[in-house]
Motif scaffolding. Structure first.
Motif, PDB file in Angstrom:
ATOM      1  N   VAL A 176      17.020   2.647  -0.047  1.00 58.19           N
ATOM      2  CA  VAL A 176      17.213   2.179  -1.271  1.00 58.19           C
ATOM      3  C   VAL A 176      16.271   2.462  -2.187  1.00 58.19           C
ATOM      4  CG1 VAL A 176      17.900   0.079  -2.821  1.00 58.19           C
ATOM      5  CG2 VAL A 176      18.930   0.461  -0.410  1.00 58.19           C
ATOM      6  N   VAL A 183      10.395  -3.075   3.656  1.00 60.05           N
ATOM      7  CA  VAL A 183      10.057  -2.517   2.276  1.00 60.05           C
ATOM      8  C   VAL A 183       8.820  -1.808   2.405  1.00 60.05           C
ATOM      9  CG1 VAL A 183       9.150  -3.661   0.075  1.00 60.05           C
ATOM     10  CG2 VAL A 183      10.689  -4.960   1.308  1.00 60.05           C
ATOM     11  N   ILE A 215      21.708  -2.969  -0.176  1.00 60.88           N
ATOM     12  CA  ILE A 215      21.338  -2.991   1.172  1.00 60.88           C
ATOM     13  C   ILE A 215      22.770  -2.988   2.132  1.00 60.88           C
ATOM     14  CG2 ILE A 215      20.197  -4.194   3.254  1.00 60.88           C
ATOM     15  CD1 ILE A 215      18.019  -4.782   1.104  1.00 60.88           C
ATOM     16  N   MET A 236      19.158  -3.934  -5.969  1.00 62.54           N
ATOM     17  CA  MET A 236      18.438  -3.189  -4.926  1.00 62.54           C
ATOM     18  C   MET A 236      19.001  -3.816  -3.715  1.00 62.54           C
ATOM     19  SD  MET A 236      14.858  -1.801  -5.924  1.00 62.54           S
ATOM     20  CE  MET A 236      14.587  -0.419  -5.070  1.00 62.54           C
ATOM     21  N   THR A 266      20.868   0.257   6.313  1.00 57.22           N
ATOM     22  CA  THR A 266      19.558   0.604   5.637  1.00 57.22           C
ATOM     23  C   THR A 266      18.511   0.286   6.201  1.00 57.22           C
ATOM     24  OG1 THR A 266      20.614  -0.327   3.513  1.00 57.22           O
ATOM     25  CG2 THR A 266      18.391  -0.467   3.185  1.00 57.22           C
ATOM     26  N   VAL A 318      13.579  -0.164   1.866  1.00 52.36           N
ATOM     27  CA  VAL A 318      13.629  -0.047   0.300  1.00 52.36           C
ATOM     28  C   VAL A 318      12.264   0.208  -0.119  1.00 52.36           C
ATOM     29  CG1 VAL A 318      13.857  -1.909  -1.669  1.00 52.36           C
ATOM     30  CG2 VAL A 318      15.300  -2.199   0.257  1.00 52.36           C
TER      31      VAL A 318
END
Ligand SMILES: Cc1ncc(COP(=O)(O)O)c(C=O)c1O
Length: 380
Positions: free
Chosen positions: A115, A192, A154, A150, A158, A161
């Motif tokens: 993402v 992340v 997900i 965002m 996913t 991100v």
């Protein structure tokens, strides 16, 4: 036989990343002397490299026949002290781009997704698709990452991100509160990538270290390309939990950071005078550009980095107009009529503002200002 028939199917569809134009290229193209050209296109340090880094490299040149230290031990230890986290929480890359790709290598493949925001660094999409994954693009109202959008994007598929702070090209970052709330809601199966390429300019940004200690899957990346003035050497670093770093190290090339880059980065880290000057020049330059854009009635997005995104009528043509005058900036056609301009020293900022004024005068005289296309397109 065509090679593309044999290559992995996603490869032919990938765009080739378009970097800012090099100075010598523009000099040749427009028959301009090299020293008459200002490059304000790639967010480099206008002061040049750290002088301590240059000196350290000069002293190390004669050792160039040795392979580099694959673990970047001295730099690793220096950063461990500076950031207050153990040395095994770091990994080094041939620029932070190398580390962004490394994370994708480890987590992205067929049937996986990453993402990312609509107007963010194009490399996120490139590495995702390179590994055969799908880039899921979320909107960026007001030029900022919409963290709720965002989270909603997900799925079970996913893996990553991409969250930059400061974001390139918009110059925006999310507030500490917004990011903390986002981290609380983030599902466990997602990593992340917190891209901090401009962290040294972003005073008051979130400190991810306590969140890494709490066990959040966060990979922070930083670079020596911007604040430290070493873009040509290609060196960046990442920090995360020891477990995540261990995984990334398994996919890393053994000597991915060259010796001179390591030596220069180590010296630059402590070049207090240069770093102070870099910060001051950037603060003054931002003020100068903001006030210049206001006088020219150009809309801009206040920046947490060393560049500013500005809305310029007929931006692609403006880019060419500026380039003929020896000023290289970065058009952002995916957003519409925008230029991204690196902050520089006073004389260069002034020359840029004068050239923009000349462009606006030209549009007025030819009565062509209103043919502006401001419609953003839908892919970053
Ligand atoms: C947001 C962001 N991340 C990463 C990079 C990559 O920097 P480097 O590979 O030079 O460390 C850049 C460079 O422009 C950037 O703007």
């Amino acid at each position: 036989m065509k090679f593309s028939d044999k290559a992995q199917p996603q490869i032919s569809k990938l765009p080739v990343y378009q970097p800012g134009k090099p100075i010598h290229y523009v000099a040749r193209e427009h028959a301009l002397p090299i020293d008459a050209i200002f490059k304000l296109a790639s967010n480099e340090n206008p002061l040049g490299p750290s002088p301590r880094a240059v000196e350290a490299m000069q002293n190390a040149l004669a050792d160039s026949h040795y392979y580099p230290d694959g673990a970047c031990t001295e730099l690793r230890n220096a950063l461990a002290t500076k950031l207050g986290i153990p040395a095994n929480h770091f990994i080094f890359g041939n620029g932070s781009n190398d580390l962004i790709e490394l994370l994708a290598h480890v987590f992205i493949g067929k049937n996986t997704e990453a993402v990312m925001g609509l107007y963010s660094f194009p490399v996120y999409k490139i590495v995702t698709e390179l590994m055969g994954g799908t880039a899921v693009i979320t909107p960026m109202p007001d030029m900022k990452h919409d963290l709720n959008a965002m989270l909603s994007a997900i799925t079970e598929r996913t893996r990553i991100v991409f969250l930059p702070s400061t974001n390139n090209p918009t110059g925006t970052s999310n507030s500490v509160e917004e990011i903390e709330d986002f981290l609380k809601k983030l599902p466990d199966h997602v990593v992340v990538l917190f891209d901090e390429a401009y962290a040294e300019y972003t005073l008051g940004g979130i400190d991810m270290i306590p969140h890494i200690h709490k066990g959040k899957a966060i990979f922070c990346t930083r670079t020596f390309s911007k604040f430290y003035g070493l873009a040509g050497l290609r060196i960046g670093y990442g920090y995360a939990s020891a477990e995540l770093i261990d995984l990334l190290n398994r996919a890393r090339q053994p000597f991915n950071v060259n010796s001179l880059a390591q030596i220069a980065a180590l010296a630059a880290l402590d070049d207090v005078k240069f770093l102070k000057q870099t910060r001051e020049i950037n603060t003054m330059g931002l003020t100068q550009l903001y006030s210049g854009f206001e006088s020219l009635h150009l809309k801009f997005t206040p920046s947490d980095g060393n560049f500013v995104l500005v809305n310029v009528p007929r931006a692609q043509e403006a880019f060419e107009f500026l380039q003929k005058r020896g000023i290289i900036v970065r058009p952002v056609p995916s957003m519409g009529d925008y230029l991204r301009i690196s902050v520089s020293i006073e004389v260069q900022n002034h020359a840029l503002l004068k050239a923009l004024e000349a462009w606006l005068d030209y549009l007025d005289k030819t009565n062509t200002k209103n043919t502006t296309s401001t419609a953003p397109i839908t892919t970053p």
